[in-house]
Write an enzyme that holds these catalytic residues in place. Structure first.
Site, mmCIF file in Angstrom:
data_model
loop_
_atom_site.group_PDB
_atom_site.id
_atom_site.type_symbol
_atom_site.label_atom_id
_atom_site.label_comp_id
_atom_site.label_asym_id
_atom_site.label_seq_id
_atom_site.Cartn_x
_atom_site.Cartn_y
_atom_site.Cartn_z
ATOM 1 C CB CYS A 69 -1.087 -1.121 -60.315
ATOM 2 S SG CYS A 69 -0.089 -1.884 -59.040
ATOM 3 C CE LYS A 81 5.912 2.049 -56.283
ATOM 4 N NZ LYS A 81 4.718 1.223 -56.122
ATOM 5 N NE ARG A 116 5.678 -1.886 -62.612
ATOM 6 C CZ ARG A 116 6.131 -0.765 -63.132
ATOM 7 N NH1 ARG A 116 6.377 -0.702 -64.431
ATOM 8 N NH2 ARG A 116 6.348 0.283 -62.371
ATOM 9 N NE ARG A 124 3.217 1.031 -61.744
ATOM 10 C CZ ARG A 124 2.220 0.331 -62.297
ATOM 11 N NH1 ARG A 124 1.274 0.954 -62.967
ATOM 12 N NH2 ARG A 124 2.190 -0.984 -62.195
ATOM 13 C CD GLU A 137 6.132 12.778 -53.263
ATOM 14 O OE1 GLU A 137 5.252 12.554 -52.426
ATOM 15 O OE2 GLU A 137 5.901 12.878 -54.477
ATOM 16 C CE LYS A 189 8.423 -0.620 -54.609
ATOM 17 N NZ LYS A 189 7.034 -0.906 -54.774
ATOM 18 C CB SER A 198 10.798 -7.886 -57.711
ATOM 19 O OG SER A 198 10.538 -6.803 -58.577
ATOM 20 C CE1 TYR A 235 8.670 -9.675 -52.900
ATOM 21 C CE2 TYR A 235 10.541 -8.374 -53.660
ATOM 22 C CZ TYR A 235 9.171 -8.540 -53.510
ATOM 23 O OH TYR A 235 8.328 -7.562 -53.951
HETATM 24 C C1 PBG Z 1 2.299 -1.444 -56.579
HETATM 25 C C2 PBG Z 1 3.658 -1.894 -56.160
HETATM 26 C C3 PBG Z 1 4.792 -2.166 -56.955
HETATM 27 C C4 PBG Z 1 5.752 -2.697 -56.085
HETATM 28 C C5 PBG Z 1 5.195 -2.685 -54.804
HETATM 29 N N1 PBG Z 1 3.915 -2.176 -54.873
HETATM 30 C C6 PBG Z 1 5.014 -2.076 -58.421
HETATM 31 C C7 PBG Z 1 4.949 -0.774 -59.108
HETATM 32 O O1 PBG Z 1 4.822 0.287 -58.539
HETATM 33 O O2 PBG Z 1 4.979 -0.860 -60.339
HETATM 34 C C8 PBG Z 1 7.100 -3.196 -56.486
HETATM 35 C C9 PBG Z 1 7.711 -4.232 -55.604
HETATM 36 C C10 PBG Z 1 8.891 -4.945 -56.164
HETATM 37 O O3 PBG Z 1 9.340 -4.723 -57.299
HETATM 38 O O4 PBG Z 1 9.417 -5.786 -55.429
HETATM 39 N N2 PBG Z 1 2.169 -0.134 -56.961
#
Ligand code: PBG
Length: 328
Positions: A122, A195, A205, A217, A233, A248, A274, A313
């Site tokens: 991505c 996820k 992002r 997505r 999954e 996640k 995040s 983080y």
């Molecule tokens: C990539 C990815 C994402 C995150 C980790 N790997 C973003 C998404 O899927 O849009 C998110 C990590 C975060 O928000 O801390 N696909």
């Protein structure tokens, strides 16, 4: 059973008593710290949307990794930003890409620190989607072929654990087969198995410039309303060769972590994403929550739900707060 024979407060009467009966405790051994890397030299740019996080060029990443290791954190999770994006995200498997270069630098400087790499397209595609587009949709199988190339390039550079986050079907199978064919029998795969298509990825992002340029997505990441599907999954990814599975985000999905814990025996990772991190930081900045206490409570609850590994983080802060010096 009743009162006064039973007074629940007896076991809460002192710090030592509470410690004695405590069921879950967060440990520095559980933590993984995400790092962001970009091409260039001498670059350390603060990520505006994520407090305390930086984009680092490969030459500066070894020092950061050394600090992480000195805090006792066992692993980092690497994310890369490309110099140029294209339709297939080809910089993701460039031998001299920022991630590949950073892996070599970290492994050189701190060989014992585990390097986990996020495998996704991505940040590398012009569309901002996690794969290649065909007829307006992410093409699953064509994307899996490319993800295997990315995983192989990370492994060749020295990565210990490959972490695919794209949510294509069968990608663990493609990656595992590719690693076996190339003689990388001992590379572990940590699959972002459950996820969700979450609104809590916003700050991330912004950090890696991976917002989809059209649509969203939801055609590949999971619907937050579903729980049974997460079990499917996870089961599929284990069958395809994943060693560690991930749920996640973490905070809104504690029930998924717990269900996975009771059902599967492999290590379970949870990604404290995040938006979850910044939600707490923002509340602290607004004077609404107590700094450190809220973050540590949230992380401890993710552990209590059943995760063995927490990607956060706040890992460096948590490691400092958990150190013997901070608790003496
Ligand atoms: C990539 C990815 C994402 C995150 C980790 N790997 C973003 C998404 O899927 O849009 C998110 C990590 C975060 O928000 O801390 N696909």
């Amino acid at each position: 059973m009743g009162f006064p024979e039973h007074r629940m407060r007896r076991l809460r009467s002192s710090g030592a008593m509470r410690r004695l009966v405590r069921q879950s405790s967060l440990s520095v051994d559980d933590l993984v710290y995400p790092l962001f890397t970009c091409r260039g030299e001498g670059l350390k740019e603060p990520i505006e949307s994520m407090d305390g996080c930086f984009r680092l060029s490969p030459d500066l990443i070894a020092a950061e990794a050394a600090e992480v290791a000195s805090l006792g954190i066992p692993a980092v999770l690497l994310f890369g930003l490309p110099e140029n994006k294209d339709e297939s995200g080809s910089e993701a498997w460039a031998e001299d890409g920022a991630v590949q270069e950073s892996i070599r630098r970290i492994k050189d400087a701190v060989p014992d620190l585990l390097v986990i790499t996020d495998v996704c397209l991505c940040a590398y595609t012009t569309t901002g989607h996690c794969g290649v587009i065909k007829d307006g949709r992410v093409d699953n199988d064509a994307t899996c072929e490319l993800l295997a190339k990315v995983a192989l390039s990370h492994t060749q550079a020295g990565a210990d654990i490959i972490a695919p986050s794209d949510m294509m079907d069968g990608r663990i199978h493609y990656i595992r087969q590719c690693l076996e064919e190339n003689g990388f029998y001992d590379t572990a795969i940590m699959s972002y198995a459950a996820k969700y298509a979450s609104a809590f990825y916003g700050p991330f992002r912004d950090a890696i410039d991976s917002t989809p340029q059209f649509g969203d997505r939801r055609g590949y990441q999971m619907d937050p309303a579903n729980s049974d599907q997460a079990m499917q999954e996870i089961a599929l990814d284990i069958e395809e060769g994943a060693d560690i599975i991930m749920v996640k985000p973490a905070l809104c999905f504690l029930d998924i972590i717990q269900r996975a814990r009771t059902r599967f025996d492999c290590p379970i990772a949870a990604y404290f994403v995040s938006g979850e991190y910044m939600m707490i930081n923002a509340a602290v900045k607004a004077g609404l929550l107590e700094e450190d206490a809220a973050m540590m409570e949230a992380l401890t609850c993710v552990k209590r739900a059943g995760s063995d590994i927490i990607i956060t983080y706040a890992a460096k802060t948590a490691a400092r707060l958990l150190s013997p010096e901070a608790n003496s």
